[in-house]
Design an enzyme around this catalytic site. Structure first.
Site, mmCIF file in Angstrom:
data_model
loop_
_atom_site.group_PDB
_atom_site.id
_atom_site.type_symbol
_atom_site.label_atom_id
_atom_site.label_comp_id
_atom_site.label_asym_id
_atom_site.label_seq_id
_atom_site.Cartn_x
_atom_site.Cartn_y
_atom_site.Cartn_z
ATOM 1 N N HIS A 193 3.672 -3.043 8.126
ATOM 2 C CA HIS A 193 2.625 -2.025 8.557
ATOM 3 C C HIS A 193 1.568 -2.821 9.553
ATOM 4 C CE1 HIS A 193 0.251 1.445 8.263
ATOM 5 N NE2 HIS A 193 -0.976 0.712 8.632
ATOM 6 N N CYS A 194 1.409 -2.664 10.666
ATOM 7 C CA CYS A 194 0.465 -3.431 11.580
ATOM 8 C C CYS A 194 -0.565 -2.791 11.777
ATOM 9 C CB CYS A 194 1.327 -3.512 13.045
ATOM 10 S SG CYS A 194 0.593 -4.598 14.053
#
Lengths: 473, 140
Positions: A193-194
């Site tokens: 998850h960026c």
């Protein structure tokens, strides 16, 4: 058989396929007369996502530091065009703004695509499916009070792969799928998850993400090179660097930003190039699934050839979005869900409580992690830049492997814990509006929230970015 | 013909065919014949349907010369061509939808069964709905 035998018809039993919108059936062709307009599926989506443009665009609930990312890129490139390009066009070549423009276009387009595309979310199992799977699990378990195993083993390419059962989505996760706790969705080929793009990176948007970081590293290196050349040319003839900086103050800002970003972004690009060539995900690499530490394990998904791996990851056919955001709910279901508004509201408050407890859980975990990390930091892995990005998803599910990752993770988990709290207060009121008011478009309510929460994360994120860079050196 | 026949048939049960991951993450469904369908459907017919579906999904996900070209072109245009072009996968999905509709009309509906397109279930399962058989004894 009685003639007046009445049986309740379940909505799922209706043979009409759901993707066909109701206007074709004519029952809601004049939506104005219908007291309840047909609802689209994104409006009742169970995960923590935000939808815009009537379901065409989607993002994670927490936009992370996407505004900061955009701001940094726009400011740096803007300064480049204003301060450096005129001088360099006069003294060198007019190709420079053209190249800069093309790279900038690539960066922005791929960034927006990464942020707004469905990463490969798996829709949750329907109640019938979930019941069927439960039945199968119970059958394989014993009749004692030990809970039945919630894993399934499958052999892929002579390698045993364990499939875990997802309690939220009520299904066995396919291989390489992971549940993102921030978005509360199972994502196929979950990478990480960026927070910089404000979305998960998974099967569908990995190629956009990769193109984004590669083009960003080219852009950053290009701007850095141009600024250095510009200042060097100005400082010629014994005028000195100070004089050059005074003449072109914007270049100083660019120099600082580019100098600090280029290393981490180049490192990240290099790391992801390695992942692409070996057909691994960040998640698998961090967990050491195929690194061979425990026995003889090889990556079953690798094709053995670097070129084939790259092609299959980046040039493979684009998989479709499985969640069908813009499809209409069948008329019965939309009437049912509309009637269950009160339930929705309580569900919404429950999910907010979950989000709040998630936030406090994050804080507690990051606090314990920081305590543990401050006492011992055994490894300084080269992919420090990468671990910063993969924080919350793995922290929540498996805190133990995180101890072996670098100290960079500590700072980011602290700040995500901090950034999540301003979101809670602001999204709470929006959420309750969303649940109750359904005559006027909930998309308008959702639209308002990112602008209001802009100031919150960016100030904290600046500290987070500063902290991150100190750990790299 | 009484009113009952005009009503929607009630669902007796549902059978779910899970994914077969033995070949990796490609979309493939198990071809094991479920016991609940033994009285309703011919095993060979069932296997043929599922095998055809598997072949169609394999065609959709095929990584070959054409898809590489598509991918490279897309990369050069910063993937903006996806906005205006229908991808290979989407084309095959339409083919699959037509095939399932066809199979339902010809084979499954006359036997009181309904195949649900897996895309509506997130490509996780092939759902076969078994309807209650009320036509027996209503005098044909």
């Amino acid at each position: 058989m009685k003639n007046c035998d009445y049986q309740q018809i379940e909505p799922q039993a209706l043979p009409t396929p759901t993707p066909i919108p109701p206007p074709h059936h004519g029952d809601s062709s004049d939506k104005r007369d219908e007291p309840r307009r047909p609802r689209r599926k994104w409006e009742v989506f169970p995960g923590k996502n935000r939808f815009y443009c009537d379901g065409r665009i989607m993002m994670a609930r927490q936009s992370g530091v996407l505004p900061l990312t955009l701001a940094l890129i726009l400011v740096t490139t803007g300064l480049f065009f204003i301060f450096d390009c005129p001088f360099l066009v006069k003294h060198l070549t007019s190709c420079i703004p053209v190249i800069g423009g093309v790279l900038f276009g690539f960066v922005i387009i791929t960034l927006l695509q990464t942020s707004f595309t469905d990463p490969g979310i798996l829709p949750r199992a329907t109640p019938d499916e979930a019941a069927d799977i439960e039945k199968q699990i119970d059958n394989t378990g014993n009749a004692c009070y030990r809970p039945p195993p919630r894993t399934k083993e499958v052999v892929i390419n002579q390698q045993v792969v364990k499939l875990k059962y997802c309690f939220t989505c009520k299904m066995f996760r396919p291989p390489r799928t992971s549940h993102c706790s921030l978005c509360d969705n199972c994502v196929e080929r979950f990478d990480h998850h960026c927070p910089w793009v404000g979305n998960c990176v998974g099967k569908r948007n990995y190629r956009f993400f990769y193109t984004f970081i590669v083009s960003l590293s080219f852009l950053t290196a290009f701007i850095f090179g141009c600024v250095t050349t510009h200042l060097a040319l100005r400082a010629q003839d014994g005028k000195g660097l100070v004089f050059a900086l005074q003449e072109s103050p914007g270049s100083a800002v660019e120099l600082v930003i580019c100098f600090f970003s280029v290393w981490s972004i180049l490192g990240l690009s290099g790391f992801h190039t390695y992942l692409v060539s070996s057909n691994r995900t960040t998640n698998e690499d961090i967990k050491g699934s195929w690194s061979g530490k425990t026995g003889d394990v090889t990556n079953p998904y690798s094709h053995g050839n670097i070129l084939i791996n790259c092609c299959s990851v980046l040039c493979g056919p684009m998989p479709p979005s499985l969640i069908n955001r813009r499809g209409f709910l069948p008329a019965d279901e939309s009437a049912q869900t509309a009637g269950m508004d009160i339930e929705l509201q309580t569900l919404a408050t429950k999910s907010e409580i979950n989000v709040c407890t998630q936030g406090t859980k994050d804080l507690l975990e990051s606090a314990t992690l920081s305590l543990l990390l401050s006492t011992s930091c055994p490894q300084g892995k080269p992919q420090t830049a990468q671990t910063c990005l993969d924080n919350s998803s793995t922290v929540n599910s498996d805190p133990s492997p995180e101890l072996s990752t670098s100290c960079g993770a500590r700072h980011t988990t602290n700040s995500t814990g901090d950034t999540s709290s301003p979101h809670h207060t602001k999204t709470r009121s929006k959420k309750s509006k969303q649940a109750t008011v359904h005559i006027h478009n909930p998309a308008f309510d959702v639209h308002a929230s990112p602008t209001s929460s802009d100031t919150g994360p960016s100030s904290k994120a600046r500290d987070h970015k500063g902290a991150r860079f100190t750990t790299l050196h | 013909m009484n009113l009952q026949d005009l009503q929607q048939p009630a669902v007796s049960s549902k059978v779910f065919l899970q994914r077969d991951y033995s070949s990796g993450t490609i979309c493939k469904f198990q071809t094991k014949f479920p016991s609940e369908l033994e009285s309703k459907l011919d095993k060979q017919q069932f296997e043929e349907t599922i095998q055809t579906l598997n072949n169609l999904y394999a065609e959709a996900e095929k990584v070959g010369g054409k898809s590489y070209l598509e991918g490279c072109l897309a990369c050069l245009t910063a993937y903006t061509i996806f906005l205006c072009m229908e991808t290979q996968y989407e084309k095959v999905l339409k083919k699959i939808a037509r095939y399932i509709k066809d199979q339902n009309e010809k084979i499954y509906a006359p036997r009181g069964l309904l195949l649900t397109d897996p895309i509506e279930r997130g490509l996780r399962v092939v759902e076969i709905t078994i309807f209650e058989d009320r036509s027996i004894g209503s005098g044909r």
